[in-house]
Enzyme design. Structure first.
Site, PDB file in Angstrom:
ATOM      1  N   ARG A   1      11.767 -13.029  15.716  1.00  0.00           N
ATOM      2  CA  ARG A   1      12.715 -13.003  14.581  1.00  0.00           C
ATOM      3  C   ARG A   1      12.108 -12.131  13.498  1.00  0.00           C
ATOM      4  NH1 ARG A   1      15.826 -17.996  11.950  1.00  0.00           N
ATOM      5  NH2 ARG A   1      17.047 -17.546  13.819  1.00  0.00           N
TER       6      ARG A   1
ATOM      7  N   LYS B   1      -1.527  -7.428   6.185  1.00  0.00           N
ATOM      8  CA  LYS B   1      -2.596  -6.425   6.029  1.00  0.00           C
ATOM      9  C   LYS B   1      -2.078  -5.010   6.282  1.00  0.00           C
ATOM     10  CE  LYS B   1      -5.997  -9.660   7.954  1.00  0.00           C
ATOM     11  NZ  LYS B   1      -6.893  -9.882   9.109  1.00  0.00           N
TER      12      LYS B   1
ATOM     13  N   HIS C   1      22.229 -11.903  16.214  1.00  0.00           N
ATOM     14  CA  HIS C   1      21.503 -13.100  16.671  1.00  0.00           C
ATOM     15  C   HIS C   1      22.058 -13.424  18.057  1.00  0.00           C
ATOM     16  CE1 HIS C   1      19.313 -16.726  16.764  1.00  0.00           C
ATOM     17  NE2 HIS C   1      19.586 -17.214  15.567  1.00  0.00           N
TER      18      HIS C   1
ATOM     19  N   ARG D   1      15.968 -24.407  14.167  1.00  0.00           N
ATOM     20  CA  ARG D   1      16.591 -24.569  15.483  1.00  0.00           C
ATOM     21  C   ARG D   1      16.147 -23.518  16.490  1.00  0.00           C
ATOM     22  NH1 ARG D   1      19.418 -26.865  11.829  1.00  0.00           N
ATOM     23  NH2 ARG D   1      18.990 -24.973  10.679  1.00  0.00           N
ATOM     24  N   THR D   2      16.176 -22.263  16.087  1.00  0.00           N
ATOM     25  CA  THR D   2      15.937 -21.207  17.078  1.00  0.00           C
ATOM     26  C   THR D   2      14.523 -21.300  17.627  1.00  0.00           C
ATOM     27  OG1 THR D   2      17.521 -19.825  15.914  1.00  0.00           O
ATOM     28  CG2 THR D   2      16.088 -18.726  17.501  1.00  0.00           C
TER      29      THR D   2
HETATM   30  N1  ASP Z   1      20.374 -20.044  11.515  1.00  0.00           N
HETATM   31  C1  ASP Z   1      21.299 -18.928  11.536  1.00  0.00           C
HETATM   32  C2  ASP Z   1      20.551 -17.619  11.458  1.00  0.00           C
HETATM   33  O1  ASP Z   1      19.337 -17.585  11.518  1.00  0.00           O
HETATM   34  C3  ASP Z   1      22.363 -19.048  10.504  1.00  0.00           C
HETATM   35  C4  ASP Z   1      21.916 -19.101   9.072  1.00  0.00           C
HETATM   36  O2  ASP Z   1      20.742 -18.951   8.748  1.00  0.00           O
HETATM   37  O3  ASP Z   1      22.800 -19.293   8.229  1.00  0.00           O
HETATM   38  O4  ASP Z   1      21.180 -16.579  11.349  1.00  0.00           O
END
Ligand code: ASP
Length: 319
Positions: free
Chosen positions: A103, A82, A131, A52-53
């Protein structure tokens, strides 16, 4: 520069402004999107899995008329394997893009990246830390679905220790009055003390409620989370936490008609599939709200000035 590193950085006015801006973006999406970021490039640098993100950030940039470069498994498929430091990777990618969505698996990584980046860093999650953009879309979901962001009882359910979306959501909700949080967590995954203390210091009532049914009866929002298997040091602790709290049709029948169920997703058994048909199941709509909210965030960051000398100048002269 308009980095997004912690949800704590947004005060009440900034949050209300962002909700309004995201609503404007939602209307623009209904008309096919905007062209405000034509010629701009967003880099998505993901060292941890995401559906999703990453995709909603990419969709958001494309809907603004911008373009996207992306690495979805940077831990393995970037020079990190590396031995390149995060700082060096960021210095390089900041020359390729106008904004970086990052991320990373380490708490504090986004802040480290921001220290060396000449373009805005938008954190898409730093380990078990925060997040922030998820919290902003969660707030937007509450606003759209419940109709207000004040005077709310929110049941936070599941892994409140490692669930980074919960930490950021608590910070965001702490900006509003009349907030009561009911923490429904296995004893091995309580809300961290610093997060609880932050909320309490901002006037939030934080209560521990081990009985999910009791919490669901009074909640405006049941915010369910996945037990974060990948963060546990002990397999036994994970087994203790897993499956303890499930949202199912029985729980729905205890909930008020005007309440909602949220979940940052992915789910791993903690929301039964037959809940999906109930109008109070807001979690798929919640995923879709990620696009207008991230459009608003990208606009906000890209309007800000890029720091330092431009990588590209209009002159073709050899210096
Ligand atoms: N998608 C969310 C996160 O990246 C929640 C999860 O992974 O449970 O934190």
């Amino acid at each position: 520069m308009r980095h997004v590193i912690s949800a704590k950085a947004f005060d009440r006015d900034a949050l209300l402004g962002l909700l309004a801006e995201a609503a404007r973006m939602q209307v623009a999406l209904g008309r096919g999107g905007l062209r405000t970021q034509d010629g701009k490039v967003m880099a998505a640098l993901f060292f941890e899995p995401s559906t999703r993100t990453r995709l909603s950030f990419e969709a958001a940039m494309l809907r603004l008329g911008g373009q996207v470069i992306s690495t979805e498994n940077a831990r393995e498929f970037s020079s990190a394997i590396k031995g390149e430091t995060l700082e060096d990777t960021i210095r390089v990618v900041a020359g390729y893009a106008d904004v970086i969505v990052l991320r990373h698996h380490e708490v504090g990584a986004a802040a480290r990246a921001a220290r060396v980046s000449r373009v805005p860093i938008l954190s898409a999650g730093d380990g078990a830390g925060e997040h922030p953009t998820q919290a902003l879309l969660d707030l937007y979901t509450v606003w759209r679905e419940v109709g207000r962001v004040e005077d709310l009882t929110v049941a936070l359910v599941g892994d409140l220790l490692y669930g980074r979306t919960v930490h950021s959501l608590v910070y965001v909700l702490s900006r509003f009055s009349g907030i009561r949080l009911l923490c429904v967590a296995p004893d091995v995954t309580p809300l961290p003390a610093d997060v609880r203390e932050y909320a309490a210091a901002h006037g939030v009532r934080v209560e521990v409620e081990p009985d999910l049914h009791k919490a669901a009866q009074v909640a405006d929002v049941v915010y369910q989370t996945r037990v974060q298997k990948e963060r546990f040091a002990s397999a036994a602790d994970y087994e203790r936490a897993r499956g303890q709290y499930i949202v199912d049709r029985g729980l729905l029948s205890a909930m008020r008609a005007d309440s909602i169920v949220m979940h940052p997703l992915p789910r791993a058994g903690e929301v039964a599939p037959d809940v999906d048909d109930d109008p109070r199941a807001a979690y798929f709509r919640q995923t879709h709200y990620g696009v207008p909210v991230r459009m608003a965030l990208l606009e906000r960051s890209l309007q800000a000035q890029v720091a330092g000398e431009p990588v590209w100048s209009e002159s073709a002269e050899v210096q």
